[in-house]
Write an enzyme that holds these catalytic residues in place. Structure first.
Site, PDB file in Angstrom:
ATOM      1  N   TYR A 179      -9.515  -5.107  12.493  1.00 64.69           N
ATOM      2  CA  TYR A 179      -8.357  -4.193  12.434  1.00 64.69           C
ATOM      3  C   TYR A 179      -7.978  -3.749  13.844  1.00 64.69           C
ATOM      4  O   TYR A 179      -6.827  -3.896  14.277  1.00 64.69           O
ATOM      5  CB  TYR A 179      -8.688  -2.979  11.551  1.00 64.69           C
ATOM      6  CG  TYR A 179      -7.716  -1.841  11.730  1.00 64.69           C
ATOM      7  CD1 TYR A 179      -6.387  -1.982  11.345  1.00 64.69           C
ATOM      8  CD2 TYR A 179      -8.116  -0.634  12.309  1.00 64.69           C
ATOM      9  CE1 TYR A 179      -5.482  -0.947  11.539  1.00 64.69           C
ATOM     10  CE2 TYR A 179      -7.219   0.400  12.494  1.00 64.69           C
ATOM     11  CZ  TYR A 179      -5.903   0.236  12.115  1.00 64.69           C
ATOM     12  OH  TYR A 179      -5.015   1.259  12.308  1.00 64.69           O
TER      13      TYR A 179
ATOM     14  N   THR B  30      -3.610   2.357  17.610  1.00 63.78           N
ATOM     15  CA  THR B  30      -4.738   3.136  17.094  1.00 63.78           C
ATOM     16  C   THR B  30      -5.843   3.317  18.127  1.00 63.78           C
ATOM     17  O   THR B  30      -6.021   2.466  19.017  1.00 63.78           O
ATOM     18  CB  THR B  30      -5.326   2.419  15.858  1.00 63.78           C
ATOM     19  OG1 THR B  30      -6.581   3.017  15.517  1.00 63.78           O
ATOM     20  CG2 THR B  30      -5.583   0.948  16.111  1.00 63.78           C
TER      21      THR B  30
ATOM     22  N   THR C 129       0.824  -1.218   0.000  1.00 63.89           N
ATOM     23  CA  THR C 129       0.000   0.000   0.000  1.00 63.89           C
ATOM     24  C   THR C 129       0.859   1.269   0.000  1.00 63.89           C
ATOM     25  O   THR C 129       0.343   2.354  -0.239  1.00 63.89           O
ATOM     26  CB  THR C 129      -0.950   0.049   1.229  1.00 63.89           C
ATOM     27  OG1 THR C 129      -0.173  -0.149   2.409  1.00 63.89           O
ATOM     28  CG2 THR C 129      -2.023  -1.015   1.148  1.00 63.89           C
TER      29      THR C 129
HETATM   30  N1  UFG Z   1     -16.906  10.084   6.607  1.00 64.05           N
HETATM   31  C1  UFG Z   1     -17.938  10.580   5.844  1.00 64.05           C
HETATM   32  N2  UFG Z   1     -17.853  10.459   4.489  1.00 64.05           N
HETATM   33  C2  UFG Z   1     -16.791   9.879   3.862  1.00 64.05           C
HETATM   34  C3  UFG Z   1     -15.717   9.370   4.665  1.00 64.05           C
HETATM   35  C4  UFG Z   1     -15.820   9.491   6.033  1.00 64.05           C
HETATM   36  O1  UFG Z   1     -18.931  11.106   6.360  1.00 64.05           O
HETATM   37  O2  UFG Z   1     -16.786   9.789   2.636  1.00 64.05           O
HETATM   38  C5  UFG Z   1     -16.992  10.221   8.066  1.00 64.05           C
HETATM   39  C6  UFG Z   1     -16.887   8.901   8.789  1.00 64.05           C
HETATM   40  O3  UFG Z   1     -18.154   8.288   8.892  1.00 64.05           O
HETATM   41  C7  UFG Z   1     -16.315   9.343  10.137  1.00 64.05           C
HETATM   42  C8  UFG Z   1     -15.442  10.543   9.780  1.00 64.05           C
HETATM   43  O4  UFG Z   1     -15.876  10.970   8.491  1.00 64.05           O
HETATM   44  O5  UFG Z   1     -17.330   9.766  10.974  1.00 64.05           O
HETATM   45  C9  UFG Z   1     -13.966  10.213   9.706  1.00 64.05           C
HETATM   46  O6  UFG Z   1     -13.823   9.063   8.882  1.00 64.05           O
HETATM   47  P1  UFG Z   1     -12.404   8.517   8.404  1.00 64.05           P
HETATM   48  O7  UFG Z   1     -12.673   7.311   7.553  1.00 64.05           O
HETATM   49  O8  UFG Z   1     -11.599   9.616   7.827  1.00 64.05           O
HETATM   50  O9  UFG Z   1     -11.702   8.104   9.753  1.00 64.05           O
HETATM   51  P2  UFG Z   1     -12.222   7.108  10.907  1.00 64.05           P
HETATM   52  O10 UFG Z   1     -12.610   7.977  12.057  1.00 64.05           O
HETATM   53  O11 UFG Z   1     -13.192   6.125  10.443  1.00 64.05           O
HETATM   54  O12 UFG Z   1     -10.888   6.283  11.127  1.00 64.05           O
HETATM   55  C10 UFG Z   1      -9.949   6.595  12.078  1.00 64.05           C
HETATM   56  C11 UFG Z   1      -8.608   6.038  11.634  1.00 64.05           C
HETATM   57  C12 UFG Z   1      -8.645   4.531  11.605  1.00 64.05           C
HETATM   58  C13 UFG Z   1      -9.117   4.033  12.936  1.00 64.05           C
HETATM   59  C14 UFG Z   1     -10.453   4.637  13.292  1.00 64.05           C
HETATM   60  C15 UFG Z   1     -10.912   4.225  14.641  1.00 64.05           C
HETATM   61  O13 UFG Z   1      -8.276   6.543  10.357  1.00 64.05           O
HETATM   62  O14 UFG Z   1      -7.366   4.031  11.341  1.00 64.05           O
HETATM   63  O15 UFG Z   1     -10.354   6.040  13.308  1.00 64.05           O
HETATM   64  O16 UFG Z   1     -12.304   4.195  14.691  1.00 64.05           O
HETATM   65  F1  UFG Z   1      -9.256   2.697  12.907  1.00 64.05           F
END
Ligand code: UFG
Length: 331
Positions: A138, A114, A36
């Site tokens: 994960y 994480t 990746t």
């Molecule tokens: N989101 C949207 N639209 C999108 C993408 C994301 O609304 O197209 C929202 C998600 O639902 C979330 C927020 O934006 O509420 C942030 O999402 P990300 O995917 O950017 O990040 P996450 O919070 O899901 O992920 C992070 C880390 C992961 C970790 C996780 C723990 O990047 O590695 O927190 O829950 F596992």
């Protein structure tokens, strides 16, 4: 000056940490299988070995002072549909890495853990003593590695830190002028997706759920600049002592909603960002905000780039460079 192995040093966080180590005068070897990561992300001045973490034994020898371990699969959704991949690589690969460290006498480790190890938080902000009940393979694989490292410290005197990242964002310009930033294929993280909309590469951003119990109904996250995060790794190398496993959250302690992120991208880029409401994404907690008190106390860490606009500005700069490079590669 010291010599370090950086696994996953062609990836987003690993490459920024490798650049910081080099800029502090250390010697760095990057081990990355490029599954990746991107070879061009390996900072100039680092030795690059293409290979899996299972092959760390052919790199490590007594000349290394420590390992910074980033190599891992990190897509929450994929881990739910293909858990075996996560156990084999994240857990199985780290078992081999720890064995190689024992055999070569390398006794210091900083691990990329994480916030996903906590799962649905029981309170805000989250402290390191809160329950760890991951909601995805994960998160479970990263928690398993945290436990493995703890055992290694107690049994064999390893000096180690597990750093639990909240939402890493932004980009870093290395001393050679390379901008190191975040890109996944397909992209799944909020800030890069919203920036793609600002660039006109996507029509709109889907807001996953607007009925959460938060001020504007959208999920709240603690965004931390990748350069602040990198600095914590160098401090953790200094703070780690034999026999102790230090676990620290890394976040700013401030939450921003999905809507606030989108609005900030509009302001920073000056471009319109159309949004559409979509159903909640499975497994998303409403609020994830770190208490970074322990990192402050034990590492002497003080994040200095905590404003969302600055984080988005740096990510925007990277998005534009990456887009130009992709365009040039296609021509
Ligand atoms: N989101 C949207 N639209 C999108 C993408 C994301 O609304 O197209 C929202 C998600 O639902 C979330 C927020 O934006 O509420 C942030 O999402 P990300 O995917 O950017 O990040 P996450 O919070 O899901 O992920 C992070 C880390 C992961 C970790 C996780 C723990 O990047 O590695 O927190 O829950 F596992």
């Amino acid at each position: 000056m010291s010599k370090y192995l950086v696994t996953g040093g062609a990836g987003y966080v690993g490459s920024v940490v490798a650049a910081h180590l080099l800029e502090a005068g250390h010697t760095v070897t990057v081990l990355d299988d490029l599954s990746t990561g991107f070879a061009e992300g390996v900072p100039a001045g680092a030795e690059f070995v293409e290979g899996r973490i299972q092959e760390a034994g052919r790199v490590l020898d007594g000349s290394y002072d420590g390992v910074l371990h980033f190599a891992a699969h990190s897509q929450v959704g994929e881990s739910v549909t293909d858990p075996d991949k996560y156990w084999r690589n994240n857990v199985g690969g780290t078992i081999e890495l720890l064995a190689a460290m024992r055999e070569s006498g390398v006794r210091k480790l900083v691990f990329s853990s994480t916030a996903a190890t906590y799962g649905e938080p029981v309170r805000t902000p989250i402290t390191e003593t809160d329950p760890t009940e991951p909601t995805s393979p994960y998160g479970a694989s990263k928690l398993a590695v945290d436990h493995m490292i703890g055992g290694e410290c107690r049994a064999h005197g390893l000096a180690a830190a597990s750093l639990r990242y909240f939402n890493v964002a932004g980009a870093y310009r290395s001393r050679e002028g390379t901008v190191l930033g975040e890109r996944h294929d397909p992209e799944s993280h909020l800030i890069p997706i919203v920036l793609q909309v600002a660039q006109g590469r996507r029509e709109s951003v889907s807001v996953f759920g607007e009925d959460y119990p938060t001020p504007d109904g959208t999920c709240v996250r603690d965004y931390i600049h990748v350069a602040d995060l990198a600095e914590a790794h160098l401090l953790a190398l200094d703070a780690a002592t034999g026999g102790e496993h230090l676990v620290c959250n890394l976040g700013n302690g401030n939450g921003f909603s999905v809507r606030e992120v989108i609005d900030t991208v509009r302001k920073v880029t000056g471009h319109p960002v159309p949004e559409v409401t979509a159903p909640r994404r499975g497994g998303d907690p409403a609020v994830l905000v770190a208490s970074a008190e322990r990192a402050r106390e034990r590492l002497g860490w003080q994040p200095s780039r905590s404003g969302l606009a600055g984080i988005v500005e740096d990510a925007w700069q990277f998005a534009q460079v990456a887009h130009q490079e992709q365009g040039a590669a296609r021509r």
